[in-house]
Write a protein that holds these residues in place. Structure first.
Motif, PDB file in Angstrom:
ATOM      1  N   HIS A  11      -5.148 -10.085  -2.948  1.00  0.00           N
ATOM      2  CA  HIS A  11      -4.368  -9.444  -1.891  1.00  0.00           C
ATOM      3  C   HIS A  11      -5.154  -9.558  -0.596  1.00  0.00           C
ATOM      4  O   HIS A  11      -6.158  -8.882  -0.405  1.00  0.00           O
ATOM      5  CB  HIS A  11      -4.113  -7.972  -2.219  1.00  0.00           C
ATOM      6  CG  HIS A  11      -2.936  -7.746  -3.097  1.00  0.00           C
ATOM      7  ND1 HIS A  11      -2.900  -8.126  -4.413  1.00  0.00           N
ATOM      8  CD2 HIS A  11      -1.715  -7.180  -2.838  1.00  0.00           C
ATOM      9  CE1 HIS A  11      -1.722  -7.804  -4.929  1.00  0.00           C
ATOM     10  NE2 HIS A  11      -0.988  -7.226  -4.003  1.00  0.00           N
ATOM     11  N   GLU A  33      -3.220  -1.753   1.561  1.00  0.00           N
ATOM     12  CA  GLU A  33      -2.280  -2.757   2.100  1.00  0.00           C
ATOM     13  C   GLU A  33      -0.959  -2.127   2.573  1.00  0.00           C
ATOM     14  O   GLU A  33      -0.171  -2.784   3.238  1.00  0.00           O
ATOM     15  CB  GLU A  33      -2.046  -3.868   1.071  1.00  0.00           C
ATOM     16  CG  GLU A  33      -1.164  -3.512  -0.112  1.00  0.00           C
ATOM     17  CD  GLU A  33      -1.851  -2.652  -1.165  1.00  0.00           C
ATOM     18  OE1 GLU A  33      -3.053  -2.386  -1.037  1.00  0.00           O
ATOM     19  OE2 GLU A  33      -1.148  -2.229  -2.128  1.00  0.00           O
ATOM     20  N   TRP A  34      -0.749  -0.872   2.242  1.00  0.00           N
ATOM     21  CA  TRP A  34       0.446  -0.162   2.720  1.00  0.00           C
ATOM     22  C   TRP A  34       0.150   0.619   3.995  1.00  0.00           C
ATOM     23  O   TRP A  34       0.951   1.455   4.412  1.00  0.00           O
ATOM     24  CB  TRP A  34       0.958   0.817   1.654  1.00  0.00           C
ATOM     25  CG  TRP A  34       1.782   0.195   0.568  1.00  0.00           C
ATOM     26  CD1 TRP A  34       1.464  -0.898  -0.190  1.00  0.00           C
ATOM     27  CD2 TRP A  34       3.070   0.646   0.101  1.00  0.00           C
ATOM     28  NE1 TRP A  34       2.462  -1.159  -1.102  1.00  0.00           N
ATOM     29  CE2 TRP A  34       3.462  -0.219  -0.948  1.00  0.00           C
ATOM     30  CE3 TRP A  34       3.923   1.677   0.456  1.00  0.00           C
ATOM     31  CZ2 TRP A  34       4.673  -0.079  -1.639  1.00  0.00           C
ATOM     32  CZ3 TRP A  34       5.121   1.831  -0.235  1.00  0.00           C
ATOM     33  CH2 TRP A  34       5.495   0.945  -1.264  1.00  0.00           C
ATOM     34  N   HIS A  90       2.640 -10.390   2.393  1.00  0.00           N
ATOM     35  CA  HIS A  90       2.780  -9.064   1.788  1.00  0.00           C
ATOM     36  C   HIS A  90       3.801  -8.256   2.580  1.00  0.00           C
ATOM     37  O   HIS A  90       4.445  -8.787   3.486  1.00  0.00           O
ATOM     38  CB  HIS A  90       1.410  -8.362   1.661  1.00  0.00           C
ATOM     39  CG  HIS A  90       1.392  -7.316   0.595  1.00  0.00           C
ATOM     40  ND1 HIS A  90       1.592  -5.982   0.862  1.00  0.00           N
ATOM     41  CD2 HIS A  90       1.242  -7.399  -0.750  1.00  0.00           C
ATOM     42  CE1 HIS A  90       1.570  -5.295  -0.273  1.00  0.00           C
ATOM     43  NE2 HIS A  90       1.350  -6.128  -1.270  1.00  0.00           N
ATOM     44  N   HIS A  91       3.946  -6.962   2.232  1.00  0.00           N
ATOM     45  CA  HIS A  91       5.017  -6.156   2.843  1.00  0.00           C
ATOM     46  C   HIS A  91       4.922  -6.105   4.376  1.00  0.00           C
ATOM     47  O   HIS A  91       5.933  -5.924   5.050  1.00  0.00           O
ATOM     48  CB  HIS A  91       5.011  -4.726   2.299  1.00  0.00           C
ATOM     49  CG  HIS A  91       5.009  -4.614   0.798  1.00  0.00           C
ATOM     50  ND1 HIS A  91       5.437  -5.624  -0.031  1.00  0.00           N
ATOM     51  CD2 HIS A  91       4.631  -3.592  -0.019  1.00  0.00           C
ATOM     52  CE1 HIS A  91       5.329  -5.226  -1.292  1.00  0.00           C
ATOM     53  NE2 HIS A  91       4.834  -4.002  -1.315  1.00  0.00           N
ATOM     54  N   TYR A 136       2.110 -14.984  -4.526  1.00  0.00           N
ATOM     55  CA  TYR A 136       2.817 -13.698  -4.428  1.00  0.00           C
ATOM     56  C   TYR A 136       3.626 -13.785  -3.140  1.00  0.00           C
ATOM     57  O   TYR A 136       3.107 -14.209  -2.100  1.00  0.00           O
ATOM     58  CB  TYR A 136       1.771 -12.579  -4.353  1.00  0.00           C
ATOM     59  CG  TYR A 136       2.293 -11.205  -3.959  1.00  0.00           C
ATOM     60  CD1 TYR A 136       2.358 -10.170  -4.903  1.00  0.00           C
ATOM     61  CD2 TYR A 136       2.676 -10.926  -2.658  1.00  0.00           C
ATOM     62  CE1 TYR A 136       2.789  -8.899  -4.543  1.00  0.00           C
ATOM     63  CE2 TYR A 136       3.123  -9.660  -2.291  1.00  0.00           C
ATOM     64  CZ  TYR A 136       3.180  -8.656  -3.235  1.00  0.00           C
ATOM     65  OH  TYR A 136       3.598  -7.406  -2.877  1.00  0.00           O
ATOM     66  N   ARG A 191      10.530  -8.936 -10.592  1.00  0.00           N
ATOM     67  CA  ARG A 191      10.645  -7.885  -9.578  1.00  0.00           C
ATOM     68  C   ARG A 191      11.720  -8.120  -8.523  1.00  0.00           C
ATOM     69  O   ARG A 191      11.908  -7.289  -7.645  1.00  0.00           O
ATOM     70  CB  ARG A 191       9.276  -7.643  -8.935  1.00  0.00           C
ATOM     71  CG  ARG A 191       8.294  -7.044  -9.924  1.00  0.00           C
ATOM     72  CD  ARG A 191       7.034  -6.559  -9.242  1.00  0.00           C
ATOM     73  NE  ARG A 191       6.126  -5.961 -10.209  1.00  0.00           N
ATOM     74  CZ  ARG A 191       5.016  -5.316  -9.881  1.00  0.00           C
ATOM     75  NH1 ARG A 191       4.663  -5.199  -8.614  1.00  0.00           N
ATOM     76  NH2 ARG A 191       4.244  -4.804 -10.820  1.00  0.00           N
ATOM     77  N   GLU A 209       2.174  -2.310 -14.047  1.00  0.00           N
ATOM     78  CA  GLU A 209       1.183  -2.247 -12.970  1.00  0.00           C
ATOM     79  C   GLU A 209       0.359  -0.969 -13.029  1.00  0.00           C
ATOM     80  O   GLU A 209       0.917   0.117 -13.149  1.00  0.00           O
ATOM     81  CB  GLU A 209       1.957  -2.320 -11.648  1.00  0.00           C
ATOM     82  CG  GLU A 209       1.143  -2.024 -10.425  1.00  0.00           C
ATOM     83  CD  GLU A 209       1.980  -2.131  -9.144  1.00  0.00           C
ATOM     84  OE1 GLU A 209       3.029  -2.789  -9.131  1.00  0.00           O
ATOM     85  OE2 GLU A 209       1.565  -1.524  -8.152  1.00  0.00           O
TER      86      GLU A 209
HETATM   87  C1  GLC Z   1       3.155  -3.019  -5.604  1.00  0.00           C
HETATM   88  C2  GLC Z   1       2.688  -2.700  -4.251  1.00  0.00           C
HETATM   89  C3  GLC Z   1       1.709  -3.600  -3.800  1.00  0.00           C
HETATM   90  C4  GLC Z   1       1.023  -4.557  -4.687  1.00  0.00           C
HETATM   91  C5  GLC Z   1       1.722  -4.820  -5.955  1.00  0.00           C
HETATM   92  C6  GLC Z   1       0.898  -5.475  -7.013  1.00  0.00           C
HETATM   93  O1  GLC Z   1       4.391  -2.923  -5.946  1.00  0.00           O
HETATM   94  O2  GLC Z   1       3.732  -2.529  -3.355  1.00  0.00           O
HETATM   95  O3  GLC Z   1       1.102  -3.303  -2.623  1.00  0.00           O
HETATM   96  O4  GLC Z   1       1.077  -5.764  -4.056  1.00  0.00           O
HETATM   97  O5  GLC Z   1       2.447  -3.842  -6.423  1.00  0.00           O
HETATM   98  O6  GLC Z   1       1.469  -5.416  -8.249  1.00  0.00           O
END
Ligand code: GLC
Length: 435
Positions: free
Chosen positions: A26, A37-38, A85-86, A128, A231, A242
């Protein structure tokens, strides 16, 4: 035979189940605030403020060959890195947005260098790709979005067109799956329902919103055999529990065993989080891998590189823990799976078995000193040794004279004779060649 009937899916999952252990990476702008990361949505950071990271992102020490060497030494056989990423920032050169790494002071395509480096070390390579996007102007605001509490959030979100965003994703997935050679895994993330406590106009997002059918069909056309996770909201090749340890093989709704991969972190965040202190111990890390393989799963273990582009010393130490153990013990992991139901793990142990059924591995989580009693194994052993040093492990079968009256002793019992002091490896493994 430790062979199980596993649900068939379009992707090529055979190599994946054999390889068992991968690296998750990540890495994005969020490595600069270094607070998860959020962070953009947790702290509802304004666009203007978040832009600072974009202006200053310059990972001068990024050398993915170094990451790849460490992943390989740790025994990892495949890798999945965040292409986006998000936060919406793209770690690859894309025609469809300016919000990308080649427009930062770094002026590099991080994904290109990543792909080349890991491929050169012989690892399977994956991306990802976040379905969520907190930067794209057409992505409707919802309860997870950084702008959710802005006074004008509803107005801002009103004209946003999800179809435009879904097309943007297809365009980017096309780039990712055409410009970088063979890609083995595509890891979309993630779908969610509406929050009942949020205003009604904030909707959840899942397969229909992502136009997931089209997105997946496109990916499969561009990269036949690619492994895709679930997902998007559509079941595909890969189930992805997770941040918890499943206790048994993951099944689909109809009860079929599936290909699954637990994703886990060294500490409690995916992105680099400077002040996060819950780093797992080396023993726990090894146990997590075994706990996963012993119920037929893969482990995708995450690193969150720093914004300078290197792996923090704690991540390097964790990788080294895997390297030390895997150097000697990986035979109980690769090509192994849950053991036949006929073998019941004695207390404090975990079992894996080679897919051809010929080798049984007993992982000693609790070191039993001197004797490990294993009911049900008498008559089935051809030879036994410690895996880490190949030294013979002696054993007695059936009635064990050493045991006093009343102690377990029966016709099917095996008692392995072990050194009183635990061997010098975090989790010792007895390798049993079965008859
Ligand atoms: C999640 C999160 C995230 C991460 C991920 C990894 O759903 O939003 O930040 O990347 O899971 O599995």
């Amino acid at each position: 035979m430790a062979s199980f009937e596993i649900r068939k899916t379009p992707g090529d999952t055979a190599w994946f189940r054999r390889d068992r252990f991968g690296m998750f990476i990540h890495w994005g702008l969020y490595s600069m605030p270094a607070r998860h990361e959020w962070v953009k949505t947790r702290e509802k950071i304004s666009e203007e403020k978040y832009d600072k990271y974009f202006q200053y992102f310059n990972p001068d020490m990024y050398d993915p060959r170094e990451w790849a060497r460490q992943a390989k030494a740790a025994g990892m056989k495949y890798v999945v890195m965040t292409a986006k990423h998000h936060e919406g920032f793209c770690m690859f050169d894309t025609q469809y947005t300016d919000y990308k790494c080649t427009n930062t002071p770094a002026h590099r395509d991080f994904i290109r260098e990543y792909v080349d480096a890991f491929r050169a070390e012989g690892l399977h390579v994956g991306f990802y790709y976040s379905l969520i996007d907190w930067h794209h102007p057409e992505f409707p605001i919802d309860h997870l979005h950084p702008r959710r509490d802005d006074p004008d959030a509803e107005q801002k979100s009103a004209g946003r067109n999800m179809h435009v965003y879904a097309e943007y994703m297809r365009n980017q997935v096309t780039e990712l799956l055409t410009n970088y050679g063979k890609i083995d895994i595509l890891w979309f993330d993630f779908s969610y329902g509406a929050d009942p406590n949020a205003p009604q106009w904030m909707k959840g997002k899942s397969a229909p919103e992502w136009e997931a059918e089209q997105l997946i069909a496109l990916a499969r056309k561009l990269q036949p055999g690619i492994i895709i996770d679930n997902r998007t909201g559509l079941e595909q090749d890969l189930w992805t529990p997770e941040q918890y340890q499943p206790l048994e093989w993951i099944k689909d709704k109809d009860g079929n065993l599936v290909t699954w991969e637990a994703c886990q972190t060294f500490s409690g965040s995916w992105g680099y989080y400077r002040d996060e202190m819950t780093w797992k111990s080396p023993e726990m890390l090894i146990q997590m891998l075994i706990n996963t393989v012993c119920i037929g799963g893969n482990l995708l273990m995450n690193v969150g590189p720093t914004s300078r582009g290197y792996l923090d010393y704690r991540a390097e130490a964790a990788l080294a823990a895997y390297a030390d153990w895997m150097k000697y013990n990986s035979r109980s992991v690769y090509g192994c799976t849950q053991a036949d139901a006929a073998f019941v793990a004695p207390r404090g142990t975990r079992l894996t078995q080679s897919e051809d059924g010929k080798r049984l591995y007993i992982h000693l989580f609790e070191y039993p000193y001197e004797f490990l009693q294993f009911p049900g194994l008498a008559g089935k052993i051809d030879y036994a040794q410690f895996l880490h040093d190949g030294s013979e492990v002696l054993y007695d079968e059936k009635t064990i004279s050493h045991f006093s009256e009343g102690a377990a002793s029966s016709d099917d019992l095996v008692a392995f004779r072990l050194p009183v002091v635990k061997p010098h490896t975090l989790v010792p493994v007895i390798e049993v060649f079965l008859k």
